[in-house]
Design a protein around this motif. Structure first.
Motif, PDB file in Angstrom:
ATOM      1  N   HIS A 137      54.615  -4.178  12.227  1.00 12.45           N
ATOM      2  CA  HIS A 137      55.182  -3.351  13.299  1.00 12.45           C
ATOM      3  C   HIS A 137      54.115  -2.681  14.167  1.00 12.45           C
ATOM      4  O   HIS A 137      54.432  -1.823  14.980  1.00 12.45           O
ATOM      5  N   GLY A 138      52.856  -3.065  13.979  1.00 10.28           N
ATOM      6  CA  GLY A 138      51.830  -2.625  14.902  1.00 10.28           C
ATOM      7  C   GLY A 138      51.044  -1.396  14.495  1.00 10.28           C
ATOM      8  O   GLY A 138      50.636  -0.610  15.359  1.00 10.28           O
ATOM      9  N   ALA A 139      50.792  -1.215  13.207  1.00 10.78           N
ATOM     10  CA  ALA A 139      49.982  -0.076  12.757  1.00 10.78           C
ATOM     11  C   ALA A 139      48.622  -0.082  13.449  1.00 10.78           C
ATOM     12  O   ALA A 139      48.041  -1.138  13.697  1.00 10.78           O
ATOM     13  N   LYS A 140      48.126   1.106  13.743  1.00 12.24           N
ATOM     14  CA  LYS A 140      46.855   1.228  14.455  1.00 12.24           C
ATOM     15  C   LYS A 140      45.650   1.057  13.533  1.00 12.24           C
ATOM     16  O   LYS A 140      44.519   0.986  14.010  1.00 12.24           O
ATOM     17  N   ASN A 141      45.883   1.023  12.226  1.00 12.62           N
ATOM     18  CA  ASN A 141      44.785   0.897  11.259  1.00 12.62           C
ATOM     19  C   ASN A 141      45.012  -0.298  10.323  1.00 12.62           C
ATOM     20  O   ASN A 141      45.053  -0.145   9.103  1.00 12.62           O
ATOM     21  N   PRO A 142      45.187  -1.503  10.880  1.00 10.35           N
ATOM     22  CA  PRO A 142      45.520  -2.656  10.029  1.00 10.35           C
ATOM     23  C   PRO A 142      44.474  -2.950   8.965  1.00 10.35           C
ATOM     24  O   PRO A 142      44.815  -3.389   7.856  1.00 10.35           O
ATOM     25  N   SER A 143      43.207  -2.729   9.272  1.00 12.73           N
ATOM     26  CA  SER A 143      42.165  -3.011   8.290  1.00 12.73           C
ATOM     27  C   SER A 143      42.349  -2.156   7.038  1.00 12.73           C
ATOM     28  O   SER A 143      42.251  -2.642   5.909  1.00 12.73           O
ATOM     29  N   ASP A 144      42.628  -0.865   7.232  1.00 11.21           N
ATOM     30  CA  ASP A 144      42.875   0.033   6.096  1.00 11.21           C
ATOM     31  C   ASP A 144      44.066  -0.436   5.273  1.00 11.21           C
ATOM     32  O   ASP A 144      44.032  -0.441   4.037  1.00 11.21           O
ATOM     33  N   ILE A 145      45.120  -0.816   5.971  1.00  9.60           N
ATOM     34  CA  ILE A 145      46.347  -1.203   5.275  1.00  9.60           C
ATOM     35  C   ILE A 145      46.157  -2.517   4.525  1.00  9.60           C
ATOM     36  O   ILE A 145      46.644  -2.673   3.397  1.00  9.60           O
ATOM     37  N   TYR A 146      45.442  -3.450   5.114  1.00  5.31           N
ATOM     38  CA  TYR A 146      45.173  -4.700   4.391  1.00  5.31           C
ATOM     39  C   TYR A 146      44.366  -4.441   3.120  1.00  5.31           C
ATOM     40  O   TYR A 146      44.584  -5.096   2.091  1.00  5.31           O
ATOM     41  N   ARG A 147      43.444  -3.468   3.170  1.00  4.65           N
ATOM     42  CA  ARG A 147      42.696  -3.142   1.943  1.00  4.65           C
ATOM     43  C   ARG A 147      43.628  -2.577   0.888  1.00  4.65           C
ATOM     44  O   ARG A 147      43.441  -2.833  -0.317  1.00  4.65           O
ATOM     45  N   GLN A 148      44.631  -1.810   1.296  1.00  6.71           N
ATOM     46  CA  GLN A 148      45.613  -1.324   0.332  1.00  6.71           C
ATOM     47  C   GLN A 148      46.436  -2.478  -0.239  1.00  6.71           C
ATOM     48  O   GLN A 148      46.784  -2.486  -1.417  1.00  6.71           O
ATOM     49  N   LEU A 149      46.722  -3.457   0.611  1.00  4.84           N
ATOM     50  CA  LEU A 149      47.442  -4.631   0.114  1.00  4.84           C
ATOM     51  C   LEU A 149      46.620  -5.395  -0.921  1.00  4.84           C
ATOM     52  O   LEU A 149      47.183  -5.975  -1.854  1.00  4.84           O
ATOM     53  N   VAL A 150      45.307  -5.391  -0.767  1.00  2.34           N
ATOM     54  CA  VAL A 150      44.448  -6.014  -1.782  1.00  2.34           C
ATOM     55  C   VAL A 150      44.669  -5.335  -3.130  1.00  2.34           C
ATOM     56  O   VAL A 150      44.843  -6.003  -4.160  1.00  2.34           O
ATOM     57  N   GLN A 151      44.666  -4.013  -3.123  1.00  7.53           N
ATOM     58  CA  GLN A 151      44.852  -3.253  -4.368  1.00  7.53           C
ATOM     59  C   GLN A 151      46.220  -3.556  -4.987  1.00  7.53           C
ATOM     60  O   GLN A 151      46.347  -3.750  -6.197  1.00  7.53           O
ATOM     61  N   VAL A 152      47.237  -3.575  -4.123  1.00 10.40           N
ATOM     62  CA  VAL A 152      48.606  -3.814  -4.605  1.00 10.40           C
ATOM     63  C   VAL A 152      48.724  -5.208  -5.210  1.00 10.40           C
ATOM     64  O   VAL A 152      49.249  -5.386  -6.321  1.00 10.40           O
ATOM     65  N   ARG A 153      48.247  -6.204  -4.489  1.00 15.61           N
ATOM     66  CA  ARG A 153      48.389  -7.582  -4.974  1.00 15.61           C
ATOM     67  C   ARG A 153      47.518  -7.853  -6.188  1.00 15.61           C
ATOM     68  O   ARG A 153      47.880  -8.667  -7.046  1.00 15.61           O
ATOM     69  N   THR A 154      46.382  -7.172  -6.274  1.00 15.38           N
ATOM     70  CA  THR A 154      45.562  -7.291  -7.485  1.00 15.38           C
ATOM     71  C   THR A 154      46.323  -6.731  -8.682  1.00 15.38           C
ATOM     72  O   THR A 154      46.317  -7.332  -9.767  1.00 15.38           O
ATOM     73  N   ALA A 155      46.990  -5.606  -8.495  1.00 15.77           N
ATOM     74  CA  ALA A 155      47.787  -5.020  -9.579  1.00 15.77           C
ATOM     75  C   ALA A 155      48.917  -5.945  -9.994  1.00 15.77           C
ATOM     76  O   ALA A 155      49.321  -5.959 -11.164  1.00 15.77           O
ATOM     77  N   LEU A 156      49.423  -6.735  -9.041  1.00 12.85           N
ATOM     78  CA  LEU A 156      50.505  -7.680  -9.338  1.00 12.85           C
ATOM     79  C   LEU A 156      49.984  -9.008  -9.883  1.00 12.85           C
ATOM     80  O   LEU A 156      50.772  -9.903 -10.193  1.00 12.85           O
ATOM     81  N   GLY A 157      48.660  -9.139  -9.999  1.00 15.48           N
ATOM     82  CA  GLY A 157      48.081 -10.377 -10.510  1.00 15.48           C
ATOM     83  C   GLY A 157      48.062 -11.498  -9.485  1.00 15.48           C
ATOM     84  O   GLY A 157      47.882 -12.668  -9.837  1.00 15.48           O
ATOM     85  N   ASP A 158      48.232 -11.146  -8.210  1.00 16.92           N
ATOM     86  CA  ASP A 158      48.262 -12.141  -7.137  1.00 16.92           C
ATOM     87  C   ASP A 158      46.894 -12.187  -6.465  1.00 16.92           C
ATOM     88  O   ASP A 158      46.699 -11.638  -5.374  1.00 16.92           O
ATOM     89  N   ASP A 159      45.946 -12.862  -7.100  1.00 18.29           N
ATOM     90  CA  ASP A 159      44.580 -12.886  -6.573  1.00 18.29           C
ATOM     91  C   ASP A 159      44.493 -13.608  -5.232  1.00 18.29           C
ATOM     92  O   ASP A 159      43.742 -13.199  -4.343  1.00 18.29           O
ATOM     93  N   ARG A 160      45.240 -14.679  -5.078  1.00 15.33           N
ATOM     94  CA  ARG A 160      45.203 -15.415  -3.809  1.00 15.33           C
ATOM     95  C   ARG A 160      45.793 -14.580  -2.673  1.00 15.33           C
ATOM     96  O   ARG A 160      45.292 -14.578  -1.553  1.00 15.33           O
TER      97      ARG A 160
END
Length: 202
Positions: free
Chosen positions: A142-165
């Motif tokens: 939806h157009g967040a102004k800080n996509p880089s920050d949010i993608y790094r949070q997605l890394v943490q989330v997906r790592t916790a879910l075991g989704d390395d890819r």
């Protein structure tokens, strides 16, 4: 700001700005006090509701480590914080800052649940991680102004879910969103080393 509020006690802007200043200093309790005054004066201003939610969640997590046994109290307080962000989303659907706030709160909830030894907590934690992934992804969409920050949070989330890819894809997108962001490259290297996925780092 304090003088302005004394001169115009009906004006919500001064209270909100004082809240923002305290939130930037991680003074969550004081930030909440200011945001609550601002909300009383202008209940439907979404740019007060979102930082209020973030301040409430920040206060909860700051206190959680001192009371690890109070899981239910912490979860209830996080739910209260989420309600403020949810009101902002109801007033303005697809508002990226509110989606991001919901993602942070869901992540906080997942971390608290993950530390619990109760038998049903692992399933609940995974559900919260899934919710966090959904909110963070929507914030970017939806157009967040800080996509880089949010993608790094997605890394943490997906790592916790075991989704390395999926985590790898998120950190690649973080570097694409802002190649000049100096936080991305050490973060990318740390992820590649831990996940043993070096192909896209090269």
């Amino acid at each position: 700001l304090s003088m302005g509020e004394r001169l115009a006690p009906w004006n919500w802007v001064f209270a909100r700005q004082r809240g923002i200043a305290q939130l930037c200093l991680d003074n969550y309790y004081e930030a909440i006090r200011h945001f609550e005054r601002a909300r009383t004066r202008n209940p439907q201003y979404i740019m007060t509701l979102v930082p209020l939610a973030r301040a409430k969640a920040g206060l909860v997590m700051a206190n959680a480590s001192a009371h690890p046994e109070a899981v239910e109290t912490v979860l209830s307080a996080l739910d209260e914080a989420a309600q403020d962000a949810a009101v902002a989303l109801k007033l303005c659907p697809m508002f990226p800052a509110a989606e991001e706030a919901m993602g942070w709160i869901a992540s906080d909830r997942a971390m608290i649940l993950g530390k619990s030894k109760a038998s049903d907590r692992a399933e609940q934690a995974e559900k919260s991680w899934r919710e966090a992934e959904k909110y963070f992804a929507r914030a970017v969409e939806h157009g967040a102004k800080n996509p880089s920050d949010i993608y790094r949070q997605l890394v943490q989330v997906r790592t916790a879910l075991g989704d390395d890819r999926g985590a790898e894809e998120a950190i690649v997108r973080a570097t694409q969103a802002d190649p000049a962001d100096e936080l991305n490259w050490p973060f990318f290297y740390s992820f590649a080393r831990n996940a043993k996925l070096y192909d896209r780092f090269r």
